[in-house]
Scaffold this active site. Structure first.
Site, PDB file in Angstrom:
ATOM      1  N   ARG A 123      -6.910  83.385  98.320  1.00  0.00           N
ATOM      2  CA  ARG A 123      -7.069  81.936  98.261  1.00  0.00           C
ATOM      3  C   ARG A 123      -8.528  81.567  98.028  1.00  0.00           C
ATOM      4  O   ARG A 123      -9.434  82.300  98.354  1.00  0.00           O
ATOM      5  CB  ARG A 123      -6.577  81.288  99.561  1.00  0.00           C
ATOM      6  CG  ARG A 123      -5.087  81.426  99.803  1.00  0.00           C
ATOM      7  CD  ARG A 123      -4.671  80.708 101.069  1.00  0.00           C
ATOM      8  NE  ARG A 123      -4.836  79.264 100.962  1.00  0.00           N
ATOM      9  CZ  ARG A 123      -5.647  78.537 101.718  1.00  0.00           C
ATOM     10  NH1 ARG A 123      -6.405  79.100 102.622  1.00  0.00           N
ATOM     11  NH2 ARG A 123      -5.712  77.228 101.560  1.00  0.00           N
ATOM     12  N   LYS A 188      -6.907  89.888 110.128  1.00  0.00           N
ATOM     13  CA  LYS A 188      -6.044  89.644 108.976  1.00  0.00           C
ATOM     14  C   LYS A 188      -5.303  90.902 108.546  1.00  0.00           C
ATOM     15  O   LYS A 188      -5.885  91.970 108.377  1.00  0.00           O
ATOM     16  CB  LYS A 188      -6.847  89.097 107.801  1.00  0.00           C
ATOM     17  CG  LYS A 188      -5.970  88.663 106.629  1.00  0.00           C
ATOM     18  CD  LYS A 188      -6.709  87.752 105.679  1.00  0.00           C
ATOM     19  CE  LYS A 188      -5.816  87.292 104.547  1.00  0.00           C
ATOM     20  NZ  LYS A 188      -6.484  86.312 103.672  1.00  0.00           N
ATOM     21  N   ARG A 323     -13.872  80.401 114.052  1.00  0.00           N
ATOM     22  CA  ARG A 323     -15.239  80.834 114.320  1.00  0.00           C
ATOM     23  C   ARG A 323     -16.189  79.641 114.320  1.00  0.00           C
ATOM     24  O   ARG A 323     -16.102  78.758 113.467  1.00  0.00           O
ATOM     25  CB  ARG A 323     -15.695  81.851 113.273  1.00  0.00           C
ATOM     26  CG  ARG A 323     -14.975  83.185 113.382  1.00  0.00           C
ATOM     27  CD  ARG A 323     -15.436  84.152 112.330  1.00  0.00           C
ATOM     28  NE  ARG A 323     -14.846  83.850 111.022  1.00  0.00           N
ATOM     29  CZ  ARG A 323     -15.033  84.591 109.936  1.00  0.00           C
ATOM     30  NH1 ARG A 323     -15.797  85.667 110.001  1.00  0.00           N
ATOM     31  NH2 ARG A 323     -14.462  84.277 108.802  1.00  0.00           N
TER      32      ARG A 323
END
Length: 336
Positions: A123, A188, A323
């Site tokens: 993305r 991830k 974060r």
């Protein structure tokens, strides 16, 4: 002419194979074997060991993708809805290749996979790190006879169906990070990228690209700019990429049928089960500004629900980050 894929398949078991025997089996010279392995080491980042008197071996054995094995492992209902499964040694990207095939009239249910991507994409234009024959890079073409507006929430549905497959094959409890990332313990594991063709009022076609970290080599992972994990580490077992590919296609095809009928509604329980950010303070990042708030799940159109001092609001675009959030009870919007 030397078939490089056939050479790699003979080395795929991780055992030593003599150069002389490989040359005899493949009908080439020992020098041709050496040159081919050197070239593949450069092109694909493979770690090929050479030991005098023993031959060559791959440090990491390879479970090659096999279209026939994937077909055999599919449920009959899935098999009947797929028009083709292509497996390539290397492509620029599976999405780009299939997008072009779609423009040329490829049929619904066309699947493209690759052992390696030269320019895999994630993305927001990010690079998807794509080492040779260790992960899954899969794209599926699906044609819809309705308007583009009804595709709202499709990327979330894709993430849910992939999470189902990971849970079924590897026995892990994945986490979903809006809109389409799959994580494990905050790192991830998988993502997807959707590209659309067609008119606003339909019909339309979608190329759904899926990447799963199955067994990521440490050297390749140096290029990843966020916490990550692979499925082998998450499950503490060796995962068959062919079995996992079949499971992903099974879940995805079944999910697409349900999505075409009722949208995201039937997938909400699984999203709620695996929602990895609900109740957490997050930043929602746009191109020119960002918003902080508490994630409150999603609605049936796939919008992120974010609560701050302005109340509960819905967002269809943006990127979530956990974060650098400044407070547990965020109340502000910041212009960058």
């Amino acid at each position: 002419m030397l078939d490089r894929v056939e050479l790699l398949k003979r080395l795929g078991d991780g055992r030593f194979h003599s150069g002389e025997r490989l040359a005899h089996q493949l009908g080439v010279s020992r020098g041709a074997i050496w040159k081919a392995l050197k070239k593949m080491t450069q092109d694909f980042g493979l770690d090929v060991q050479s030991v005098r008197g023993r031959g060559y071996r791959l440090e990491i054995p390879i479970d090659f993708l096999d279209a026939d094995k994937i077909q055999t492992a599919l449920k009959p209902a899935t098999r009947s809805r797929l028009s083709a499964i292509e497996v390539h040694t290397s492509l620029n990207s599976t999405n780009h290749h299939l997008y072009e095939l779609a423009r040329q009239g490829a049929q619904n249910g066309h699947v493209v996979m690759a052992e390696h991507q030269q320019a895999g994409r994630g993305r927001r234009g990010r690079i998807w790190v794509s080492p040779f024959a260790q992960n899954i890079y899969l794209s599926l073409l699906w044609r819809f006879d309705f308007a583009l507006a009804r595709l709202s929430g499709l990327s979330l549905m894709v993430a849910i169906t992939v999470a189902r497959a990971l849970h079924r094959v590897a026995g892990i409890e994945p986490q979903l990070k809006w809109p389409n990332d799959i994580q494990f313990q905050g790192r991830k594991l998988s993502g997807n990228l959707l590209e659309v063709q067609g008119e606003s009022d339909g019909p339309c076609a979608v190329v759904m690209g899926i990447g799963v970290n199955v067994s990521m080599p440490a050297t390749a992972a140096e290029a990843i700019d966020q916490p990550w994990i692979d499925l082998s580490s998450a499950s503490n077992r060796r995962i068959s990429r062919n079995s996992l590919s079949a499971a992903i296609l099974d879940e995805l095809v079944m999910g697409l049928s349900a999505f075409s009928e009722s949208g995201l509604k039937t997938f909400m329980p699984d999203w709620q089960r695996w929602d990895g950010i609900r109740g957490q303070s997050v930043r929602l990042i746009f191109e020119d500004h960002e918003i902080e708030g508490q994630a409150e799940g999603i609605d049936e159109q796939g919008a992120l629900l974010l609560r701050n001092r302005n109340g509960l609001r819905r967002y269809h675009i943006g990127e979530v980050s956990l974060r650098g959030v400044k407070s547990l009870n965020p109340e502000f919007e910041r212009i960058q």
